[in-house]
Design an enzyme around this catalytic site. Structure first.
Site, PDB file in Angstrom:
ATOM      1  N   ASP A  67       0.816  -1.217   0.000  1.00  0.00           N
ATOM      2  CA  ASP A  67       0.000   0.000   0.000  1.00  0.00           C
ATOM      3  C   ASP A  67       0.850   1.269   0.000  1.00  0.00           C
ATOM      4  OD1 ASP A  67       0.977  -0.332   2.568  1.00  0.00           O
ATOM      5  OD2 ASP A  67      -0.963  -0.606   3.515  1.00  0.00           O
ATOM      6  N   ASN A 136      -7.484  -2.268  14.356  1.00  0.00           N
ATOM      7  CA  ASN A 136      -8.850  -2.646  13.986  1.00  0.00           C
ATOM      8  C   ASN A 136      -8.859  -3.849  13.038  1.00  0.00           C
ATOM      9  OD1 ASN A 136      -7.911  -1.626  11.602  1.00  0.00           O
ATOM     10  ND2 ASN A 136      -9.427   0.005  11.395  1.00  0.00           N
TER      11      ASN A 136
HETATM   12  C1  GLP Z   1      -0.476   0.716   8.517  1.00  0.00           C
HETATM   13  C2  GLP Z   1      -0.154  -0.163   7.308  1.00  0.00           C
HETATM   14  C3  GLP Z   1      -0.391  -1.627   7.618  1.00  0.00           C
HETATM   15  C4  GLP Z   1       0.237  -1.985   8.939  1.00  0.00           C
HETATM   16  C5  GLP Z   1      -0.410  -1.179  10.042  1.00  0.00           C
HETATM   17  C6  GLP Z   1       0.092  -1.515  11.425  1.00  0.00           C
HETATM   18  O1  GLP Z   1      -1.791   1.097   8.610  1.00  0.00           O
HETATM   19  N1  GLP Z   1      -0.909   0.184   6.161  1.00  0.00           N
HETATM   20  O2  GLP Z   1       0.155  -2.400   6.562  1.00  0.00           O
HETATM   21  O3  GLP Z   1       0.059  -3.351   9.182  1.00  0.00           O
HETATM   22  O4  GLP Z   1      -0.115   0.174   9.757  1.00  0.00           O
HETATM   23  O5  GLP Z   1       1.209  -0.758  11.728  1.00  0.00           O
HETATM   24  P1  GLP Z   1       2.178  -0.971  12.942  1.00  0.00           P
HETATM   25  O6  GLP Z   1       3.030  -2.138  12.590  1.00  0.00           O
HETATM   26  O7  GLP Z   1       2.967   0.302  13.020  1.00  0.00           O
HETATM   27  O8  GLP Z   1       1.336  -1.208  14.143  1.00  0.00           O
END
Ligand code: GLP
Length: 256
Positions: A67, A136
């Protein structure tokens, strides 16, 4: 679904890198699906170390990222382009032509989405997809919604996601409201999926991923239907699971 619980974030990161490294050794021209967020950073550090030690070679590897924020230039230090070069690509021998990240700045964004899926289809398919997970239960930027999205598409980010990601920006207002993400369908086509989660704030999402009803309101729950998923968790992320759900990883140095 195979669930591996590690002592802490360091051991989770090492384990994840070892699994990616093994994939690369077995198939030097592997197609890797990569993720951003803070969780995979430790895995990337370990992969760089393995590369520096001559254990793995990225020269024939192809990557597809999950993404990117919509309308955030690649040069912005909060873009996922910037993140990936900073945390991995600048430190390894990957051929930059083999790196793919959705272009959130594309003039024709619908065409960009179709083009991204076509590129994945034209590769030999993603051998292993790394995923983090949102509080979420979002995967990539597939937010809880009423139906699973198949292909790459533009999403409006949940307020909870914008708030969670605001820690990387100087204010909440600066966090983009939209993103471009591979769909749940594109993720599901990957031959193997490696989901990483660390910390107490992921425990509920992980419980729902493993035991919850399969519903687009819990995007990660669809993984229950995939034939080759590995969850690598630290103890805190696994804290709502029962001991019967998982295997515990012993650090090699601690195994007698
Ligand atoms: C973002 C990304 C996700 C990721 C999520 C969790 O929203 N688009 O791919 O899994 O964050 O992030 P973190 O690992 O910082 O908790």
């Amino acid at each position: 679904m195979r669930i591996i619980v590690c002592e802490n974030y360091q051991s989770l990161s090492k384990k994840a890198a070892q699994i990616i490294g093994s994939q690369m050794i077995l198939k030097p021209n592997s197609v890797l699906g990569l993720a951003t967020g803070s969780t995979p950073i430790g895995m990337y550090k370990n992969l760089i170390k393995m590369y520096e030690e001559g254990l793995i070679d990225f020269s024939k590897i192809t990557t597809f990222n999950l993404d990117e924020y919509y309308n955030l230039p690649a040069e912005n230090n909060q873009s996922y382009h910037y993140f990936m070069y900073d945390n991995l690509f600048n430190h390894i021998n990957i051929n930059k032509e083999n790196v793919h990240i959705p272009n959130g700045m594309a003039q024709d964004i619908d065409n960009e989405c179709l083009h991204y899926d076509k590129m994945i289809d034209n590769s030999s398919g993603i051998d292993i997809q790394v995923l983090g997970i949102g509080n979420n239960a979002h995967i990539g930027f597939n937010e809880p919604t009423i139906n699973f999205n198949k292909g790459t598409h533009v999403v409006t980010l949940d307020e909870s996601t914008r708030k969670a990601n605001a820690r990387f920006f100087s204010s909440l207002e600066e966090v983009p409201t939209k993103a471009i993400t591979m769909g749940t369908g594109s993720i599901f086509k990957s031959k193997k999926i490696l989901l990483l989660a660390s910390g107490k704030n992921k425990a509920e999402a992980i419980y729902n991923t493993v035991h919850g009803k399969v519903t687009p309101e819990v995007p990660s729950s669809i993984l229950q239907f995939h034939q080759d998923v590995i969850l690598i968790l630290d103890k805190e992320a696994a804290s709502l699971l029962s001991k019967d759900d998982y295997e515990v990883v012993q650090e090699v140095s601690k195994v007698k």
